[in-house]
Design an enzyme around this catalytic site. Sequence first.
Site, short mmCIF file in Angstrom:
data_model
loop_
_atom_site.label_atom_id
_atom_site.label_comp_id
_atom_site.label_asym_id
_atom_site.label_seq_id
_atom_site.Cartn_x
_atom_site.Cartn_y
_atom_site.Cartn_z
N GLU A 185 -3.86 3.77 42.03
CA GLU A 185 -3.43 2.90 43.63
C GLU A 185 -4.95 2.29 43.93
O GLU A 185 -4.57 1.25 45.03
CB GLU A 185 -3.21 4.13 44.04
CG GLU A 185 -1.64 5.10 43.64
CD GLU A 185 -0.35 4.33 43.36
OE1 GLU A 185 -0.55 2.94 44.07
OE2 GLU A 185 0.22 4.88 43.09
N GLY A 210 16.42 0.62 56.68
CA GLY A 210 15.70 0.97 56.36
C GLY A 210 15.71 1.99 54.58
O GLY A 210 17.24 2.20 54.79
N PRO A 211 15.23 2.42 54.34
CA PRO A 211 15.53 3.93 53.19
C PRO A 211 16.35 4.77 53.90
O PRO A 211 16.40 4.90 54.90
CB PRO A 211 13.62 4.41 53.02
CG PRO A 211 13.06 2.60 53.30
CD PRO A 211 13.95 2.33 54.52
N HIS A 264 -4.70 -1.20 43.01
CA HIS A 264 -4.28 -2.12 43.27
C HIS A 264 -4.43 -2.42 45.01
O HIS A 264 -4.74 -3.86 45.17
CB HIS A 264 -2.65 -1.21 44.40
CG HIS A 264 -1.46 -1.33 42.82
ND1 HIS A 264 -1.44 -2.38 42.31
CD2 HIS A 264 -0.69 0.30 42.25
CE1 HIS A 264 -0.60 -1.92 41.10
NE2 HIS A 264 -0.22 -0.37 41.61
N LYS A 277 18.03 6.66 60.94
CA LYS A 277 18.70 5.58 61.69
C LYS A 277 20.16 6.03 62.64
O LYS A 277 20.30 5.68 63.11
CB LYS A 277 19.57 4.87 60.48
CG LYS A 277 18.42 4.09 60.01
CD LYS A 277 18.67 3.08 58.62
CE LYS A 277 19.36 3.23 57.48
NZ LYS A 277 18.16 4.66 57.01
N GLY A 313 16.95 8.40 55.03
CA GLY A 313 16.66 9.67 55.44
C GLY A 313 15.43 8.99 56.59
O GLY A 313 14.77 10.07 57.17
N ASP A 348 4.96 -1.48 37.88
CA ASP A 348 4.89 -2.62 38.36
C ASP A 348 5.03 -3.48 37.67
O ASP A 348 5.32 -4.36 37.75
CB ASP A 348 3.40 -2.37 38.34
CG ASP A 348 2.95 -1.06 39.34
OD1 ASP A 348 3.43 -0.76 40.55
OD2 ASP A 348 2.43 -0.13 39.53
#
Length: 683
Positions: free
Chosen positions: A530, A315-316, A533, A321, A318, A601
């Site tokens: 946003e 995962g990203p 979207h 983990k 921070g 995008d």
Amino acid sequence: MTPQGRKQAAAVGSGASALDGTGREAVARRLLQLLDPDFFSHSAPSGPGDPPARRNVRAAEREEISSPDVVGATVLLGFELGARTELLERIETEAPVIVVTVPGADWIDPMAKAAAGCFGARASRTRARPREHGAGHDPDSGPAGAVVVAARGGLGPHSGGGCSKTASAFWHHQALIGIATPSGTGLPPDLLRACEERVAVGNFEPEAIALVVEHVTGSRPDRQMPGDIAAAVEPTDLRVGIHRARGADGSIDRLAAVVRTKLGVRVRQAGPRLRDLAGYGEAGEWGMAAAADLAAYGRGELLWSCCEPGVLLFGPPGTGKTLFASALANEAGVPLLTGSLAQWQAAGEAHLGTTLKAMRQFFETAMCTAPCIALLDELDSFGNRQRFPDHNRNYSTQVVNGLLECLDGEGRRPGVVLVGTTNNADSIDPAILRSGRFDRSIAVPLPSTSDLEAILRHYLGDSIANKHLSEAARRASGGTGADCAAWARRARGRARHAGRALEPADLLREIDGSFSSAETEQDWRIAIHESGHAVVAHALGMKTEQIVLRSPGHRNAGFTLLRMSSELTRSVVHDILAVHLAGREAEILVLGEPSVGAGTDLAYATDICTDMHCRWGLGERIAVCDPTMHVRKVRTSVERDLRRASQRALEILSQHRTSLDRLARALMEQRSLDGDVVAAMIE
């Protein structure tokens, strides 16, 4: 032992209570007394009149069974049999076939000596009352004493002739005790086939260590060893650390120092348990189940083959983990070991030999410390053997091969749960992730708003226990657990330097950077973008998980989290293109022109459209081609499809203009919106 021998043993020495106790420590003390050849009067200690050879044999025998590692094995066996007194009775009065499993191979010989000293033929002669008529063993009086067979590979006297000893025990109707690691490797097949009971000896507890020290030094220590250190004690540690000359407390201190030096790791310290942390989702559920299984394995209630050996968390950066591994170790109550390729390379300036040696030492330490959690951080640093450049292919391939050997290990590393972490799972060699090594790969996503509130409250503790943090959590949307820790730390510092108690406003200032009004032209553009979207995604059947106005985790920009179809057909790809371009079209529709904020995008949409034509066969041609070899034709096709997707998004937004405006105003006010709220506003 005969019934008469048992009665006599209970009546001598320090009293019957020491031998008849049914508690774990009482049973361990009983076995220690049976282990001592001078405890019973019939042991016939050597005297001045004995030949020198006999005196030497007796001295060697005493030294052998008085060794701290044999005493430790006796205590471990006693603690286990203390919970199974009926099995202890059977060993002494019947002829059961038992396998005693020990935590590691270095325990085989000490445990074999302990079992032979307590239940073997010598012990039986020591305990039994002298016969008045004849000689030899009376079948009617019970078994003559247990036969002990140690698994092959041991160095002691019980590790040889296992098959003949087994056959002899069957023939003479004697108890048969096999000593081996949990895999049972090295024991005679007939012994394993006839096995009636298994006794799984675990690691030391502080009380057991105290009893070993008391027996060796002659006095009870005033303090106990920490539980995690006690669990990592091995036979060699006992021999090095415990001595009568050091005294009880000195032996405890020396033993603890030896174990800490050996491990070279920090065992469990104060810190959160997994149950105390929020935001892990599927990984948290897996961890709680793994902790329960590991604890059951440590108690001997579960075979290691029934446990999951490892997990890969990706995962990203921070998202916690590495913290997960520490919290999992605390949850299971076991030590945590941490390692990485960078750490092992640093052991010898990245030389191949020293790197592989450090890697193997890490896994050997983990197996000696088991049960434990072993963290392999930044697992993607090993790379993929199929992608190594030629100039270092040989070196990197051998490093990966060395890791694969360590991951397999002896008996699949019983008691060692591996936790691998990475920000990029696609870079890891597939062989590392196959079943039996890392059975599962679980994504650790960015925490939700509710998770962020729980994480912030965890790091703030009691500082603002009665304050609501929902507003702070909304503004923190898109942040990580590491971000929450930093905000909480800086908010405390802000309040401390101001000489007052911490307030939610301090936290908000750290998250937002200022208290400027949200009603700014830039924020309104972000809200429109946003929301565009989300509106188009909803119209095309995609689910919006969350919209965030300004995300600390996205460089203070907004983002929309969507759940898209995993089946990429031609129509689905065109829908995805429309959703990616919807933010830009929303800016044009409401504000008259787009901004550079749509650049990301556009880049994503361009890449997807290029793959559609050149890799996936979903464009005008089905042949796969290199886009750099057909630049003009590819550019023309991509430009045409992107403009069509933009027009489609604009038409949808025009039809849902009311929903678009309503959603943007709500986002300005709330700073973040969950998926259910978004769906309700668009409907």
